[in-house]
Design a protein around this motif. Structure first.
Motif, PDB file in Angstrom:
ATOM      1  N   UNK A 261       0.822  -1.199   0.000  1.00 57.44           N
ATOM      2  CA  UNK A 261       0.000   0.000   0.000  1.00 57.44           C
ATOM      3  C   UNK A 261       0.862   1.257   0.000  1.00 57.44           C
ATOM      4  N   UNK A 262       0.203   2.367   0.172  1.00 56.32           N
ATOM      5  CA  UNK A 262       0.862   3.667   0.133  1.00 56.32           C
ATOM      6  C   UNK A 262       1.201   4.128   1.544  1.00 56.32           C
ATOM      7  N   UNK A 263       2.325   4.838   1.656  1.00 56.36           N
ATOM      8  CA  UNK A 263       2.727   5.413   2.937  1.00 56.36           C
ATOM      9  C   UNK A 263       2.378   6.895   2.924  1.00 56.36           C
ATOM     10  N   UNK A 264       1.469   7.282   3.808  1.00 64.05           N
ATOM     11  CA  UNK A 264       1.085   8.675   3.961  1.00 64.05           C
ATOM     12  C   UNK A 264       1.893   9.246   5.127  1.00 64.05           C
ATOM     13  N   UNK A 265       2.669  10.262   4.854  1.00 68.89           N
ATOM     14  CA  UNK A 265       3.612  10.762   5.858  1.00 68.89           C
ATOM     15  C   UNK A 265       2.902  11.172   7.153  1.00 68.89           C
ATOM     16  N   UNK A 266       1.790  11.908   7.039  1.00 66.37           N
ATOM     17  CA  UNK A 266       1.123  12.423   8.239  1.00 66.37           C
ATOM     18  C   UNK A 266       0.533  11.319   9.093  1.00 66.37           C
ATOM     19  N   UNK A 267       0.111  10.221   8.480  1.00 68.29           N
ATOM     20  CA  UNK A 267      -0.578   9.163   9.216  1.00 68.29           C
ATOM     21  C   UNK A 267       0.341   8.032   9.633  1.00 68.29           C
ATOM     22  N   UNK A 268       1.409   7.757   8.865  1.00 68.04           N
ATOM     23  CA  UNK A 268       2.188   6.536   9.073  1.00 68.04           C
ATOM     24  C   UNK A 268       3.599   6.769   9.604  1.00 68.04           C
ATOM     25  N   UNK A 269       4.233   7.841   9.221  1.00 71.21           N
ATOM     26  CA  UNK A 269       5.605   8.085   9.685  1.00 71.21           C
ATOM     27  C   UNK A 269       5.676   8.266  11.199  1.00 71.21           C
ATOM     28  N   UNK A 270       4.728   8.951  11.856  1.00 72.25           N
ATOM     29  CA  UNK A 270       4.824   9.048  13.321  1.00 72.25           C
ATOM     30  C   UNK A 270       4.856   7.707  14.025  1.00 72.25           C
ATOM     31  N   UNK A 271       4.140   6.705  13.498  1.00 68.29           N
ATOM     32  CA  UNK A 271       4.164   5.384  14.125  1.00 68.29           C
ATOM     33  C   UNK A 271       5.547   4.755  14.021  1.00 68.29           C
ATOM     34  N   UNK A 272       6.195   4.945  12.872  1.00 69.85           N
ATOM     35  CA  UNK A 272       7.545   4.406  12.690  1.00 69.85           C
ATOM     36  C   UNK A 272       8.519   5.094  13.641  1.00 69.85           C
ATOM     37  N   UNK A 273       8.419   6.413  13.725  1.00 79.64           N
ATOM     38  CA  UNK A 273       9.308   7.159  14.613  1.00 79.64           C
ATOM     39  C   UNK A 273       9.044   6.828  16.077  1.00 79.64           C
ATOM     40  N   UNK A 274       7.786   6.582  16.428  1.00 77.70           N
ATOM     41  CA  UNK A 274       7.459   6.193  17.802  1.00 77.70           C
ATOM     42  C   UNK A 274       8.113   4.857  18.147  1.00 77.70           C
ATOM     43  N   UNK A 275       8.089   3.920  17.228  1.00 77.67           N
ATOM     44  CA  UNK A 275       8.711   2.616  17.472  1.00 77.67           C
ATOM     45  C   UNK A 275      10.211   2.750  17.663  1.00 77.67           C
TER      46      UNK A 275
END
Length: 322
Positions: A261-275
């Motif tokens: 799928x597509x990676x939406x910066x506003x919705x998905x990048x914070x989860x990666x950075x949180x991990x």
């Protein structure tokens, strides 16, 4: 004296003179009873946080879901370490951080929902719970003022209590969407990391209170699991960031396929950075704990050596005197 000539009637062996009987022992309090009155300020704050937790776990706009899960992790940690979910009694009111995070997540979610077609019930529940957690303790202060001074709370283990927060934050990042087609835990490495983090939550909870299961944590292979979980979270999050720049590169296609799928910066990048951030935080806490443990062990060994030297010197002095 008029009854002195009447025969004495035997009363039997079961007869007991009540006046001469020993006093009955005072009833013992039931096991697990409260050692001190429950503070209304603490109870009201925990109840408000529970309402906020229900809202945060409810439907949320996708753009605010990571913030909601971050708040969930913090609220659960606050309830377990400082609220009504403590193993040992608590007496102090909650700090405002967990309620503030619930308010922030609820406000962000409601703003996004009002601007589109996103769900509103979850953000409203988080807002109501956060407001209750902040306002109710203030209203209950007069009732607590009539109670006797509370005893001292049992302190938390500084390493395990912080590790508990780190593992909860890692789980929050792993169960959040990393793309429109998958979460962070939807890979082999992600699932293994999630399992290790769940074990880490249990181990940290046991270690925070030094419960009866503590030998299961201090011995065996569990220590390696606790160390691997944050390292794996950092590695997995790095793969998530690499996917953003992978594009059509054939060598990195396996990373792209991991989260379809597509990676939406506003919705998905914070989860990666949180991990990644939670993994770094957990690694620092673990290494600090190992370092302090080694220093404590050195001090203990040095004290034992000094004690043996003193015992030998006293023995020689006694032999010389004799």
């Amino acid at each position: 004296m008029e009854n002195k000539d009447k025969p004495v009637m035997p009363l039997g062996t079961d007869f007991e003179v009540i006046e001469d009987a020993p006093p009955a022992p005072a009833p013992t309090p039931p096991a697990g009873g409260r050692p001190a009155p429950l503070r209304k300020t603490l109870a009201a704050g925990s109840e408000g946080l529970l309402v906020a937790l229900g809202g945060l776990l409810g439907p949320f706009p996708a753009e605010a879901s990571v913030l909601a899960r971050f708040a969930v992790a913090w609220v659960v940690w606050d309830l377990v370490c400082h609220g009504l979910a403590r193993v040992r009694p608590a007496y102090r009111p909650h700090q405002p951080w967990a309620a503030g995070l619930a308010l922030l997540a609820g406000a962000a979610g409601l703003a996004l929902a009002l601007g589109g077609d996103g769900p509103k019930l979850g953000p409203i529940g988080a807002l109501v719970g956060g407001l209750l957690a902040l306002a109710l303790p203030t209203l209950q202060k007069k009732k607590d003022a009539k109670l006797p001074p509370p005893p001292a709370e049992e302190p938390l283990d500084p390493q395990f209590s912080k590790s508990l927060l780190a593992y909860l934050l890692m789980i929050a990042g792993l169960v959040s969407p990393w793309s429109t087609g998958g979460r962070g835990a939807d890979t082999v490495l992600g699932l293994v990391t999630l399992v290790f983090c769940v074990i880490g939550v249990w181990a940290s909870w046991v270690g925070t209170w030094r419960l009866w299961a503590m030998p299961a944590i201090s011995g065996g292979m569990l220590g390696a699991v606790l160390l691997l979980a944050p390292i794996e979270a950092i590695l997995l999050g790095t793969f998530g960031l690499v996917r953003l720049k992978a594009g059509d590169q054939e060598a990195l296609q396996w990373i792209v396929d991991a989260w379809p799928g597509e990676v939406v910066a506003a919705a998905h990048v914070p989860a990666i950075l949180l991990t990644i951030g939670a993994g770094v935080y957990g690694t620092v806490i673990l290494f600090k704990g190992v370092k302090s443990g080694m220093e404590a062990n050195k001090k203990r060994q040095a004290a034992e050596v000094e004690a043996r030297k003193a015992a030998r010197a006293a023995k020689r002095k006694q032999q010389a005197a004799s």
